[in-house]
Scaffold this active site. Structure first.
Site, PDB file in Angstrom:
ATOM      1  N   THR A 146       0.893  -1.276   0.155  1.00  0.00           N
ATOM      2  CA  THR A 146       0.046  -0.221   0.071  1.00  0.00           C
ATOM      3  C   THR A 146       0.860   1.250   0.083  1.00  0.00           C
ATOM      4  OG1 THR A 146      -0.200   0.170   2.654  1.00  0.00           O
ATOM      5  CG2 THR A 146      -1.866  -0.963   0.982  1.00  0.00           C
ATOM      6  N   GLY A 149       2.419   2.212   3.188  1.00  0.00           N
ATOM      7  CA  GLY A 149       3.286   1.278   3.767  1.00  0.00           C
ATOM      8  C   GLY A 149       4.554   0.784   3.106  1.00  0.00           C
ATOM      9  N   CYS A 150       4.189  -0.210   2.177  1.00  0.00           N
ATOM     10  CA  CYS A 150       5.326  -0.860   1.499  1.00  0.00           C
ATOM     11  C   CYS A 150       5.526  -0.081   0.352  1.00  0.00           C
ATOM     12  CB  CYS A 150       4.955  -2.327   1.132  1.00  0.00           C
ATOM     13  SG  CYS A 150       4.676  -3.458   2.411  1.00  0.00           S
ATOM     14  N   ILE A 151       4.927   0.742  -0.418  1.00  0.00           N
ATOM     15  CA  ILE A 151       5.497   1.696  -1.414  1.00  0.00           C
ATOM     16  C   ILE A 151       6.362   2.737  -0.803  1.00  0.00           C
ATOM     17  CG2 ILE A 151       4.605   3.068  -2.955  1.00  0.00           C
ATOM     18  CD1 ILE A 151       4.165   0.102  -3.822  1.00  0.00           C
ATOM     19  N   THR A 154       9.637   1.120   0.176  1.00  0.00           N
ATOM     20  CA  THR A 154      10.501   0.807  -1.043  1.00  0.00           C
ATOM     21  C   THR A 154      10.969   1.594  -1.661  1.00  0.00           C
ATOM     22  OG1 THR A 154       9.217  -1.313  -1.140  1.00  0.00           O
ATOM     23  CG2 THR A 154      10.325  -0.613  -2.984  1.00  0.00           C
TER      24      THR A 154
END
Length: 207
Positions: A146, A149-151, A154
């Protein structure tokens, strides 16, 4: 966007990035947990997946490397550490749970790399950095879930490892518009170039 917020960022965060010489595409955590209405992580992000699939088609046509991430834990989540304890819904990613599977239409190609991770960033505790470096990649086109979060994790790790992060706004999604839009704004200001689907597809067609 509140004009006062834009003015507040102006000057301090007004730089920009361009695509480098050799890009790759990554599709972060597009798995069933975010599309199954019975999942605690359901996020109504079908439009983001559709956009990412169009970007992937353009990336494949351009012949650039395509990467995917998923999240996989052993039974009990001991390999998920504090993150697994903080977010109980991560139990849907225990190995073998169908919510960890790819949604229809997203199955990776035989020559495309899947990175399994346990934490928000696609870089943390994985081989992604080494694999990109070995292939001479300097630009990472980021799509997935999401955004907050992970975007974001990253994206920050991409720039920290020396890659140019290009975040495709239409091809990222979150469970609510507010964190989605706030994180796109902040990533664009500090860490990445945030562009729309049309811009990245036009770029890929021109390669």
């Amino acid at each position: 966007m509140n004009p006062d917020l834009r003015e507040n960022y102006r000057g301090a965060f007004s730089g920009s990035l361009c695509f480098g010489a050799k890009p790759a595409l990554i599709l972060v955590d597009f798995v069933q947990a975010y599309f199954d209405r019975n999942s605690p992580l359901y996020a109504a992000v079908e439009d983001a997946l559709a956009s990412a699939l169009r970007v992937r088609a353009a990336a494949r046509a351009a012949g650039i490397p395509v990467f995917y991430t998923n999240v996989v834990y052993q039974e009990g989540g001991a390999d998920g550490g504090v993150f697994y304890r903080k977010v109980p819904a991560l139990e849907v990613f225990v190995q073998g749970n169908p919510l960890g599977a790819w949604p229809a239409g997203l199955e990776p190609g035989k020559d495309e790399v899947v990175i399994s991770k346990r934490y928000p960033s696609a870089f943390f505790g994985t081989s992604l950095d080494a694999t990109l470096t070995a292939q001479g990649i300097d630009t990472l086109i980021i799509t997935g879930l999401t955004t907050s979060g992970c975007i974001r994790a990253t994206c920050v790790d991409a720039v920290s490892h020396g890659f140019i992060p290009i975040v495709v706004a239409d091809a990222c999604g979150d469970r609510h518009a507010s964190p989605h839009e706030a994180n796109l704004f902040d990533m664009n200001a500090k860490y990445a170039e945030v562009i729309d689907e049309k811009a990245v597809i036009d770029y890929l067609k021109a390669l």
